[in-house]
Design a protein around this motif. Structure first.
Motif, short mmCIF file in Angstrom:
data_model
loop_
_atom_site.label_atom_id
_atom_site.label_comp_id
_atom_site.label_asym_id
_atom_site.label_seq_id
_atom_site.Cartn_x
_atom_site.Cartn_y
_atom_site.Cartn_z
N ALA A 1 0.82 -1.21 0.00
CA ALA A 1 0.00 0.00 0.00
C ALA A 1 0.85 1.26 0.00
N THR A 2 2.09 1.16 0.40
CA THR A 2 2.97 2.33 0.40
C THR A 2 3.19 2.84 -1.02
N CYS A 3 3.21 1.93 -1.99
CA CYS A 3 3.41 2.33 -3.39
C CYS A 3 2.08 2.39 -4.15
N GLN B 1 17.77 8.91 9.04
CA GLN B 1 17.67 10.31 8.67
C GLN B 1 18.27 10.58 7.30
N GLY B 2 17.54 11.32 6.49
CA GLY B 2 18.00 11.65 5.15
C GLY B 2 17.73 10.57 4.13
N ASP B 3 17.14 9.45 4.56
CA ASP B 3 16.85 8.34 3.66
C ASP B 3 15.36 8.39 3.31
N LYS B 4 15.04 8.80 2.07
CA LYS B 4 13.64 8.94 1.65
C LYS B 4 12.94 7.59 1.56
N LEU B 5 13.70 6.55 1.25
CA LEU B 5 13.10 5.21 1.18
C LEU B 5 12.62 4.80 2.57
N ALA B 6 13.45 5.03 3.58
CA ALA B 6 13.06 4.70 4.95
C ALA B 6 11.90 5.57 5.41
N ALA B 7 11.93 6.86 5.05
CA ALA B 7 10.86 7.77 5.46
C ALA B 7 9.52 7.35 4.87
N THR B 8 9.56 6.84 3.63
CA THR B 8 8.32 6.44 2.96
C THR B 8 7.76 5.14 3.53
#
Length: 535
Positions: free
Chosen positions: A366-368, A453-460
């Motif tokens: 569902a994230t994508c 921090q700074g990782d958009k993949l992890a944030a998403t």
């Protein structure tokens, strides 16, 4: 008379010994040459005659770099061995144009061509006073009994190397334009038309690349240009040489701007990915799966080459089958690439112990898959009530919708308030020989947050503050009050299908320390986590 016969016998023995010694010296030189050639990227095995008849001698081990250096020392060029066709393209075959050996040249003719060409060059080189190669009668100096395979790293036009060519002032700009793309890409607007040119349909792709690239590099050298590319094998295929080149290119880039500029390929920043639903196709059932907003600009900066994803060429339609995008074992797929990212030390502590099936859980999908479904959660956030059909949208509409969804994604990691994270957790359920372990719980959680921090993949993918808790508290709801480990893990060897409590604790902690490459405390240092009892 007797003395004369004795002298003749001694002479024959000396001649025989000299012949044997000469053969041994030649063989020793052969073995030395083979040993010296081992593992080098420039080794070429010449066995062309084997395509026409069985070889009388072993294949020839040819050191390309030694010959190019010898030619350079004598003021000669690649054309001493390689001919140019009518278009000025340097051919790879020795002393003949492409196809000549397949157009009636016999094995005997090929043999004479190689022997006459190589040996005569060696003789002329010696006459000039230069160090030379084997001559007539020194067969085994070239024909090796122990052929050694070349050790070559794959060569390719990655983004950095592509930029070097695009930014080059040595390669002239196209007529009426400020770019030089036409030097390689013959058809305007078709970025991979050179790679998949007519020649590539009839010739091996490696031959097309070598002919075009080496010819261009050689012409720049002949013109004494300020910069030129490699003409020797190691320049593109040598592990040491390519690593040094990458460092030098990165250093030059840092001196200019620090970031690699995006190539002007008219590529979109955002793309909408989804199986197209065709209303007029009676046999096609809508999947109900919501489309994916793909951040093309972000991903483009994360890969070395566009061909990482576009395996069949930039202009070829991306194969959007389920297997092509969701194979956890293929790093070139979307899911497989994300799995590789989870192997980074700051991620592997949590993700290494989780089964691969967890990668494709409902929440992660569902994230994508969430275009056109609002703020729904869980499985419903993958299923659009009114499926978005890209086939019914214009190119501009699809890109705009994808950009909107991407802009709404979290840019920073969601975190639990530090005060709500227990500072210490005492683990004493199995205390026997050792005292209970006082685990610095808050310190560990904050370290995990810092690594994201700074990782958009992890944030998403860690969109909720409690998501990080699942790293240790797996198979439990994402909550600040997860159940105790003993709720699922019983005493050692008593819980069917799961490790016992002791094995679960040690497996979880020790694996995390190992995968995150933590030196202190060492995974095997028992007293660093729980002191040994004194009585």
């Amino acid at each position: 008379m007797a003395n004369g016969k004795r002298i003749l016998r001694l002479t024959a023995i000396v001649i025989a010994l000299a012949g044997v010694l000469g053969f041994q010296l030649e063989a020793m030189g052969m073995f030395d040459a083979a040993s010296e050639a081992a593992g080098k990227p420039d080794v070429i095995m010449i066995d062309t005659i084997a395509k026409l008849e069985s070889l009388e001698q072993p294949a020839v081990v040819f050191r390309h770099d030694l010959h190019t250096k010898a030619l350079k020392d004598q003021g000669m060029s690649c054309e001493s061995c390689h001919k140019k066709d009518a278009k000025g393209t340097l051919t790879l075959s020795f002393d003949r144009l492409e196809g000549e050996d397949r157009a009636g040249m016999s094995a005997s003719g090929l043999k004479d061509m190689y022997h006459n060409g190589c040996i005569s060059c060696h003789v002329k080189t010696e006459e000039k006073g230069f160090k030379t190669g084997p001559k007539t009668g020194e067969c085994r100096s070239c024909h090796q009994e122990r052929p050694e395979a070349a050790d070559r790293v794959p060569a390719g036009m990655d983004n950095m190397l592509h930029f070097v060519h695009w930014d080059s002032k040595v390669i002239p700009a196209d007529a009426g334009k400020d770019t030089n793309c036409g030097a390689c890409h013959k058809k305007a607007g078709e970025e991979d038309s050179w790679r998949f040119s007519e020649a590539a349909k009839t010739e091996p792709l490696k031959d097309v690349f070598h002919n075009q690239c080496v010819t261009c590099h050689e012409s720049l050298i002949e013109k004494k240009a300020d910069r030129s590319g490699p003409v020797q094998c190691a320049g593109c295929h040598g592990e040491k040489e390519t690593a040094e080149r990458a460092v030098e290119l990165a250093k030059n880039l840092k001196a200019m701007s620090g970031t690699l500029p995006r190539l002007p390929r008219k590529q979109p920043d955002a793309v909408l990915l989804a199986p197209e639903v065709k209303p007029d196709a009676a046999d096609q059932k809508p999947t109900g799966m919501a489309p994916v907003a793909f951040d093309h600009k972000l991903h483009e900066a994360q890969v070395d080459s566009c061909l990482t994803c576009h395996k069949d060429g930039v202009n070829a339609k991306l194969n959007a089958s389920y297997e092509a995008l969701h194979d956890v074992n293929d790093s070139a797929t979307c899911v497989g690439c994300h799995v590789q990212a989870q192997k980074k030390p700051q991620c592997a502590g949590c993700h290494d112990a989780r089964p691969a099936a967890k990668v494709l859980s409902q929440d992660s999908c569902a994230t994508c898959h969430n275009v056109g479904v609002g703020q729904k959660t869980g499985m419903m956030s993958m299923m659009a009530s009114a499926p978005v059909n890209p086939a019914a949208m214009s190119k501009e509409e699809k890109q705009a919708e994808a950009a909107r969804v991407i802009a709404d994604r979290p840019q920073t990691q969601a975190m639990v308030a530090e005060k709500d994270i227990p500072e210490f957790v005492t683990i004493g359920a199995l205390a026997d020989q050792y005292r209970p372990s006082k685990m610095p719980h808050r310190k560990i959680v904050m370290a995990l947050y810092k690594g994201m921090q700074g990782d958009k993949l992890a944030a998403t993918f860690h969109a909720t503050p409690e998501a990080v808790c699942a790293g240790c508290h797996h198979n439990a709801p994402a909550t600040l009050t997860p159940p105790k480990c003993a709720s699922c893990h019983g005493k050692p060897f008593e819980t069917e299908g799961k490790p016992g409590l002791k094995a679960a604790y040690h497996g979880q902690c020790m694996t995390c320390h190992k995968e995150m490459k933590l030196e202190k405390p060492a995974a095997t240092n028992c007293v660093a986590c729980h002191e040994k009892k004194t009585n």
